[in-house]
Design an enzyme around this catalytic site. Structure first.
Site, PDB file in Angstrom:
ATOM      1  N   GLY A  20       0.794  -1.229   0.000  1.00 21.50           N
ATOM      2  CA  GLY A  20       0.000   0.000   0.000  1.00 21.50           C
ATOM      3  C   GLY A  20       0.819   1.269   0.000  1.00 21.50           C
ATOM      4  O   GLY A  20       0.279   2.357   0.239  1.00 21.50           O
ATOM      5  N   ASP A  38      -9.257  -0.058 -15.894  1.00 20.43           N
ATOM      6  CA  ASP A  38      -9.360   0.524 -14.554  1.00 20.43           C
ATOM      7  C   ASP A  38      -8.551   1.809 -14.441  1.00 20.43           C
ATOM      8  O   ASP A  38      -8.609   2.489 -13.407  1.00 20.43           O
ATOM      9  CB  ASP A  38      -8.907  -0.484 -13.488  1.00 20.43           C
ATOM     10  CG  ASP A  38      -7.490  -0.967 -13.700  1.00 20.43           C
ATOM     11  OD1 ASP A  38      -7.258  -1.648 -14.708  1.00 20.43           O
ATOM     12  OD2 ASP A  38      -6.607  -0.662 -12.877  1.00 20.43           O
TER      13      ASP A  38
END
Length: 450
Positions: free
Chosen positions: A122, A250
């Site tokens: 992340g 995306d």
């Protein structure tokens, strides 16, 4: 401009996002704040300490949403459908109006793990954040509809990455976007055959990004509008000589705004086969294939909308992409050439002649645009440019070459060698002066072109 927080995303309900908690970083060192973008949404009055609290520690902005939202979506990645993606290292932090009355998002990259991180940490490397600043600034200056890098804060973690020397420094970035709804957001709802939310999302996008209320023809209308905006983006990429690198569904925003800059490059010459991503072995997203790639992604939106619309009107909407792209690339190249448009046919003939000359000559792309801005092609451009030179005689400049930029010895470029050179003093001496100077130079070029 006053800060005007909005909560439009709440209209979509809980099905579209998950509330998440930002990572607690050991440090927060402000490296870049985009004062120009901040002024457009009423946040330019923040002190550096306040800036760090909001964009490094993610204390909610006054009146904005109380918790960050990791958005849900699917997508085709290099033409392979992936239902296991979503915001894996970012979230929607806040929405607000800009000085044009548009709904804008502040979204993050590198802000910690979410339910969609899979095996990722992340995080974002500091070098990746620097590269995003450079890409977004250059694209904005070249007239491309782009997100803007709003903030970059170094976070004090040592990250390990396989594609650069490790451990490397970490950062959290905030970008300012005209929305974060992707084609993949629609694909996810179609995958689950969720007609009700597909209709809700269609109405949301029409209302907030196109200023229209949904009627009986809402799916066809949305597809037509998205086809037009993405055709414009494809044309702007070509005129800018930009290769995004990862034009997965995306990564295509239904507002028609480019964002998310990973393995990007600017092409040195007009080379249709030039690629940006080292892993794009087949050249799927090469420079000259970007219009095709974006069209393919828009086809996936059409396929998703088939759940709530008849096929014939969607096909009709898709057929608008090609003529729109032809108009948009012609207009974008003409703009960068510094010429006033004439007739559609005459302008297209000129741009095609320029493409042929650039392909045959392998002339440096940025230098070509710089030297001929306004229509005066230097004599040093020889035989491959003969046709173009004759056509240019009909054209008038769209603005004079009276900005100091046009007296510079060379154009402002953003080739990979310079990007790497800007990173070296940061990595070795924590010297950010080259980055600051480059951003100033790019903005100066933007003033000359605007």
């Amino acid at each position: 401009m006053l800060f005007t927080p909005q909560h439009a995303i709440d209209e979509l309900g809980d099905e579209f996002a998950d509330t998440v908690t930002p990572a607690a970083f050991p440090e927060a060192i402000l490296r870049f704040r985009n004062g120009r973008a901040a002024a457009q949404i009423g946040l330019d009055g923040l002190s550096d300490a306040e800036w760090i609290r909001h964009f490094g520690r993610f204390e909610p902005l006054p009146g904005a949403q109380p918790r960050p939202l990791a958005l849900r979506y699917h997508g085709h990645q290099f033409r392979v459908y992936n239902p296991d993606i979503g915001d894996g290292r970012g979230f929607l932090f806040a929405q607000m109006l800009d000085d044009r009355g548009r709904l804008m998002d502040l979204g993050t990259k590198g802000s910690g793990q979410t339910p969609y991180s899979r095996f990722g940490d992340g995080r974002l490397t500091l070098k990746g954040g620097v590269r995003e600043i450079l890409a977004a600034e250059m694209l904005e200056a070249l007239g491309v509809e782009t997100s803007r890098t709003f903030s970059l804060i170094e976070t004090g973690e040592a990250l390990h990455r396989g594609d650069e020397p490790s451990p490397t420094r970490s950062a959290v970035m905030v970008r300012l976007n005209h929305g974060h709804i992707r084609i993949g957001t629609f694909q996810r709802l179609a995958y689950f055959k969720d007609e009700a939310n597909l209709k809700r999302l269609t109405a949301y996008v029409l209302r907030h990004y196109y200023g229209e209320e949904a009627g009986e023809d809402a799916p066809q209308r949305l597809l037509t509008l998205v086809a037009g905006r993405t055709a414009r983006l494809a044309g702007q990429f070509m005129a800018a000589g930009f290769v995004h690198g990862v034009l997965n569904s995306d990564n295509i925003n239904v507002s028609g705004e480019s964002f998310d800059y990973g393995p990007w490059r600017f092409a040195p010459t007009w080379d249709p086969g030039f690629t940006a991503a080292y892993f794009d072995h087949a050249g799927l997203y090469a420079f000259g294939r970007q219009p095709e790639a974006i069209f393919w992604d828009v086809m996936q939106l059409a396929s998703s909308l088939r759940l709530i619309a008849e096929e014939a009107p969607l096909i009709e909407a898709m057929e608008t992409f090609e003529p729109a792209y032809t108009r948009e690339v012609t207009g974008a190249v003409l703009w960068r050439m510094g010429l006033k448009p004439q007739t559609e046919k005459r302008d297209r003939t000129l741009v095609q002649a320029a493409e042929r000359a650039l392909t045959a000559s392998k002339a440096p792309l940025d230098l070509f645009y710089f030297e001929m801005f306004g229509g005066q092609l230097p004599e040093s451009y020889g035989e491959p440019f003969a046709e173009l030179r004759g056509l240019l005689a009909r054209y008038a400049p769209r603005k004079p070459r009276d900005h100091g930029y046009w007296s510079d010895p060379a154009p402002c470029s953003m080739l990979i060698e310079e990007v790497e050179a800007i990173w070296v003093p940061i990595a070795e001496r924590d010297d950010w002066s080259m980055l600051g100077a480059k951003v100033a130079a790019v903005r100066r070029m933007g003033e000359a072109l605007a």
